[in-house]
Design a protein around this motif. Sequence first.
Motif, PDB file in Angstrom:
ATOM      1  N   ALA A  43      32.963  37.003  37.583  1.00 27.89           N
ATOM      2  CA  ALA A  43      34.259  37.668  37.382  1.00 27.89           C
ATOM      3  C   ALA A  43      34.064  39.085  36.876  1.00 27.89           C
ATOM      4  CB  ALA A  43      35.123  36.868  36.404  1.00 27.89           C
ATOM      5  N   PHE A  44      33.049  39.305  36.057  1.00 27.00           N
ATOM      6  CA  PHE A  44      32.909  40.651  35.501  1.00 27.00           C
ATOM      7  C   PHE A  44      32.499  41.671  36.559  1.00 27.00           C
ATOM      8  CE2 PHE A  44      28.353  40.823  35.496  1.00 27.00           C
ATOM      9  CZ  PHE A  44      27.860  39.614  35.048  1.00 27.00           C
ATOM     10  N   VAL A  45      31.881  41.196  37.650  1.00 24.73           N
ATOM     11  CA  VAL A  45      31.550  42.139  38.721  1.00 24.73           C
ATOM     12  C   VAL A  45      32.830  42.589  39.423  1.00 24.73           C
ATOM     13  CG1 VAL A  45      30.087  42.564  40.713  1.00 24.73           C
ATOM     14  CG2 VAL A  45      29.393  40.878  39.028  1.00 24.73           C
ATOM     15  N   VAL A  46      33.731  41.640  39.634  1.00 25.94           N
ATOM     16  CA  VAL A  46      35.026  42.007  40.220  1.00 25.94           C
ATOM     17  C   VAL A  46      35.775  42.920  39.258  1.00 25.94           C
ATOM     18  CG1 VAL A  46      37.200  41.143  41.131  1.00 25.94           C
ATOM     19  CG2 VAL A  46      35.113  39.841  41.480  1.00 25.94           C
ATOM     20  N   LEU A  47      35.631  42.625  37.967  1.00 23.96           N
ATOM     21  CA  LEU A  47      36.225  43.527  36.974  1.00 23.96           C
ATOM     22  C   LEU A  47      35.653  44.922  37.131  1.00 23.96           C
ATOM     23  CD1 LEU A  47      37.821  44.069  34.303  1.00 23.96           C
ATOM     24  CD2 LEU A  47      35.706  43.515  33.112  1.00 23.96           C
ATOM     25  N   GLY A  48      34.335  44.982  37.360  1.00 30.85           N
ATOM     26  CA  GLY A  48      33.697  46.279  37.574  1.00 30.85           C
ATOM     27  C   GLY A  48      34.335  47.034  38.719  1.00 30.85           C
ATOM     28  N   GLN A  49      34.596  46.343  39.797  1.00 30.57           N
ATOM     29  CA  GLN A  49      35.236  46.987  40.947  1.00 30.57           C
ATOM     30  C   GLN A  49      36.638  47.450  40.595  1.00 30.57           C
ATOM     31  OE1 GLN A  49      33.821  47.836  43.597  1.00 30.57           O
ATOM     32  NE2 GLN A  49      35.428  48.236  45.067  1.00 30.57           N
ATOM     33  N   PHE A  50      37.338  46.623  39.864  1.00 33.51           N
ATOM     34  CA  PHE A  50      38.686  46.984  39.424  1.00 33.51           C
ATOM     35  C   PHE A  50      38.646  48.258  38.588  1.00 33.51           C
ATOM     36  CE2 PHE A  50      43.034  46.274  38.568  1.00 33.51           C
ATOM     37  CZ  PHE A  50      43.284  46.387  37.219  1.00 33.51           C
ATOM     38  N   LEU A  51      37.671  48.351  37.729  1.00 32.87           N
ATOM     39  CA  LEU A  51      37.561  49.541  36.884  1.00 32.87           C
ATOM     40  C   LEU A  51      37.135  50.759  37.694  1.00 32.87           C
ATOM     41  CD1 LEU A  51      35.835  47.930  33.775  1.00 32.87           C
ATOM     42  CD2 LEU A  51      38.237  48.488  34.066  1.00 32.87           C
ATOM     43  N   LEU A  52      36.257  50.555  38.666  1.00 39.15           N
ATOM     44  CA  LEU A  52      35.849  51.669  39.514  1.00 39.15           C
ATOM     45  C   LEU A  52      37.039  52.258  40.260  1.00 39.15           C
ATOM     46  CD1 LEU A  52      32.521  50.693  41.313  1.00 39.15           C
ATOM     47  CD2 LEU A  52      32.897  52.606  39.784  1.00 39.15           C
ATOM     48  N   LEU A  53      37.972  51.386  40.579  1.00 29.25           N
ATOM     49  CA  LEU A  53      39.169  51.863  41.264  1.00 29.25           C
ATOM     50  C   LEU A  53      40.209  52.345  40.267  1.00 29.25           C
ATOM     51  CD1 LEU A  53      39.309  49.083  43.966  1.00 29.25           C
ATOM     52  CD2 LEU A  53      38.708  51.458  44.316  1.00 29.25           C
ATOM     53  N   LYS A  54      39.736  52.596  39.064  1.00 28.10           N
ATOM     54  CA  LYS A  54      40.579  53.147  38.003  1.00 28.10           C
ATOM     55  C   LYS A  54      41.766  52.260  37.664  1.00 28.10           C
ATOM     56  CE  LYS A  54      39.517  57.916  37.871  1.00 28.10           C
ATOM     57  NZ  LYS A  54      40.012  59.266  37.855  1.00 28.10           N
ATOM     58  N   LYS A  55      41.552  50.987  37.767  1.00 29.17           N
ATOM     59  CA  LYS A  55      42.572  50.015  37.411  1.00 29.17           C
ATOM     60  C   LYS A  55      43.859  50.203  38.210  1.00 29.17           C
ATOM     61  CE  LYS A  55      42.061  50.733  32.773  1.00 29.17           C
ATOM     62  NZ  LYS A  55      42.423  50.495  31.372  1.00 29.17           N
ATOM     63  N   ASP A  56      43.703  50.756  39.409  1.00 24.81           N
ATOM     64  CA  ASP A  56      44.859  50.924  40.273  1.00 24.81           C
ATOM     65  C   ASP A  56      45.088  49.635  41.043  1.00 24.81           C
ATOM     66  OD1 ASP A  56      46.548  51.493  42.434  1.00 24.81           O
ATOM     67  OD2 ASP A  56      45.942  53.583  42.462  1.00 24.81           O
ATOM     68  N   SER A  57      46.222  48.977  40.775  1.00 22.47           N
ATOM     69  CA  SER A  57      46.462  47.675  41.399  1.00 22.47           C
ATOM     70  C   SER A  57      46.542  47.771  42.912  1.00 22.47           C
ATOM     71  CB  SER A  57      47.752  47.065  40.865  1.00 22.47           C
ATOM     72  OG  SER A  57      47.590  46.702  39.533  1.00 22.47           O
ATOM     73  N   ASP A  58      47.199  48.812  43.402  1.00 23.92           N
ATOM     74  CA  ASP A  58      47.344  48.915  44.859  1.00 23.92           C
ATOM     75  C   ASP A  58      45.999  49.044  45.544  1.00 23.92           C
ATOM     76  OD1 ASP A  58      50.363  50.913  44.531  1.00 23.92           O
ATOM     77  OD2 ASP A  58      50.060  48.743  44.621  1.00 23.92           O
ATOM     78  N   MET A  59      45.183  49.922  45.011  1.00 21.69           N
ATOM     79  CA  MET A  59      43.857  50.108  45.596  1.00 21.69           C
ATOM     80  C   MET A  59      43.056  48.823  45.511  1.00 21.69           C
ATOM     81  SD  MET A  59      42.690  53.102  46.700  1.00 21.69           S
ATOM     82  CE  MET A  59      43.067  54.843  46.642  1.00 21.69           C
ATOM     83  N   PHE A  60      43.138  48.185  44.359  1.00 20.23           N
ATOM     84  CA  PHE A  60      42.344  46.986  44.163  1.00 20.23           C
ATOM     85  C   PHE A  60      42.786  45.878  45.108  1.00 20.23           C
ATOM     86  CE2 PHE A  60      39.608  44.077  42.107  1.00 20.23           C
ATOM     87  CZ  PHE A  60      40.277  42.871  41.995  1.00 20.23           C
ATOM     88  N   THR A  61      44.099  45.686  45.253  1.00 19.87           N
ATOM     89  CA  THR A  61      44.558  44.629  46.152  1.00 19.87           C
ATOM     90  C   THR A  61      44.122  44.926  47.578  1.00 19.87           C
ATOM     91  OG1 THR A  61      46.694  45.746  46.209  1.00 19.87           O
ATOM     92  CG2 THR A  61      46.540  43.798  44.843  1.00 19.87           C
ATOM     93  N   GLU A  62      44.177  46.190  47.937  1.00 22.24           N
ATOM     94  CA  GLU A  62      43.738  46.530  49.285  1.00 22.24           C
ATOM     95  C   GLU A  62      42.256  46.214  49.470  1.00 22.24           C
ATOM     96  OE1 GLU A  62      45.659  50.175  50.597  1.00 22.24           O
ATOM     97  OE2 GLU A  62      44.057  50.309  52.102  1.00 22.24           O
ATOM     98  N   TRP A  63      41.491  46.572  48.477  1.00 16.05           N
ATOM     99  CA  TRP A  63      40.059  46.285  48.548  1.00 16.05           C
ATOM    100  C   TRP A  63      39.808  44.788  48.622  1.00 16.05           C
ATOM    101  CZ3 TRP A  63      37.246  43.398  45.054  1.00 16.05           C
ATOM    102  CH2 TRP A  63      35.877  43.317  45.342  1.00 16.05           C
ATOM    103  N   LEU A  64      40.497  44.038  47.788  1.00 14.54           N
ATOM    104  CA  LEU A  64      40.271  42.605  47.724  1.00 14.54           C
ATOM    105  C   LEU A  64      40.664  41.929  49.039  1.00 14.54           C
ATOM    106  CD1 LEU A  64      39.300  40.340  45.934  1.00 14.54           C
ATOM    107  CD2 LEU A  64      41.625  40.069  45.080  1.00 14.54           C
ATOM    108  N   LYS A  65      41.759  42.368  49.605  1.00 12.79           N
ATOM    109  CA  LYS A  65      42.183  41.793  50.884  1.00 12.79           C
ATOM    110  C   LYS A  65      41.128  42.052  51.943  1.00 12.79           C
ATOM    111  CE  LYS A  65      46.768  42.892  51.558  1.00 12.79           C
ATOM    112  NZ  LYS A  65      48.051  43.484  51.135  1.00 12.79           N
ATOM    113  N   ASP A  66      40.565  43.246  51.875  1.00 13.11           N
ATOM    114  CA  ASP A  66      39.566  43.607  52.859  1.00 13.11           C
ATOM    115  C   ASP A  66      38.256  42.851  52.628  1.00 13.11           C
ATOM    116  OD1 ASP A  66      37.722  46.447  53.817  1.00 13.11           O
ATOM    117  OD2 ASP A  66      39.009  45.190  55.078  1.00 13.11           O
ATOM    118  N   ALA A  67      37.880  42.697  51.369  1.00 18.31           N
ATOM    119  CA  ALA A  67      36.577  42.130  51.061  1.00 18.31           C
ATOM    120  C   ALA A  67      36.559  40.616  51.187  1.00 18.31           C
ATOM    121  CB  ALA A  67      36.162  42.541  49.651  1.00 18.31           C
TER     122      ALA A  67
END
Lengths: 90, 186
Positions: A43-67
């Motif tokens: 989970a903390f690796v996904v957290l890392g990605q979330f933080l890399l995307l500056k905690k932007d929910s839209d960006m993160f959801t887009e990334w997650l849907k893609d990944a």
Amino acid sequence: MSTTSQKHRDFVGEPMGDKSVMALSGIGEILGKKLEQQGFDKAFVVLGQFLLLKKDSDMFTEWLKDASGANSRQAGSCAQCLREWCDAFL
Amino acid sequence: MSSLRSRTAQEISDLLDEYEIKHGPVVDSTRNLYERKLKEAMAKGRKAKPSPDKTYYREEEEVTYEYKTPVRSDGAGDSGSYMRSRPAWNEREFEHETSYSNYSRPKLEYGGQQFSDEPHMYDLPSTYKSSYLKTTPGPSKEAPKAPQSSRLVPLWVQFLFFVAVAVFLYLVFSSMETNEPIKGIE
């Protein structure tokens, strides 16, 4: 927070430590496996990605849907889960 | 349009800034996402990107000078003919005289070729100049849209409205005056 699931409340209520990626709200076994294949095995690796995307929910959801192939609801749930976890512990 | 994949992380980051896409560091795990975002933004032509071609700018500045003078007399028609050639991209840019200065300022930014028809853009100022000098607006089918894309309500409507409100207030004031003398000068 009656709209959040038990899984969400369990995750947000304590430091995530070494929890598996499937402990994240919205991430079940199938999505979890897909994420693990890409190296997001905790989970903390996904957290890392979330933080890399500056905690932007839209960006993160887009990334997650893609990944992982998550749908909007699942990705949104995961994003919200991480956001609240960050609010509490980061 | 050059491939986004071949660009450095810094270039991707700069491109994202140009399109005003908020973003974090461009690293391996985020790169794909940002490239996709840029492709979407480019396809929509969301924000006008300055071209890195310096030759283009020289002509652009000349056009700026010429364009500014006629705007007062016949802005809509000319911008219509101009926009005919570049519908998606410059709709906002060319209504405003000031936006020209904005446009030519970030000269040194290399944002990559957004437009596959960039040579077309290059030709544009010369064709525009010639069409303008003849003062033939041509089929300016987008002219009615031209003055309105930048402002929700055109300027003259705003003035008219202001004058109407002023007249209304004056009438109200003067109707009050019938009961009592003018006290304003006290």
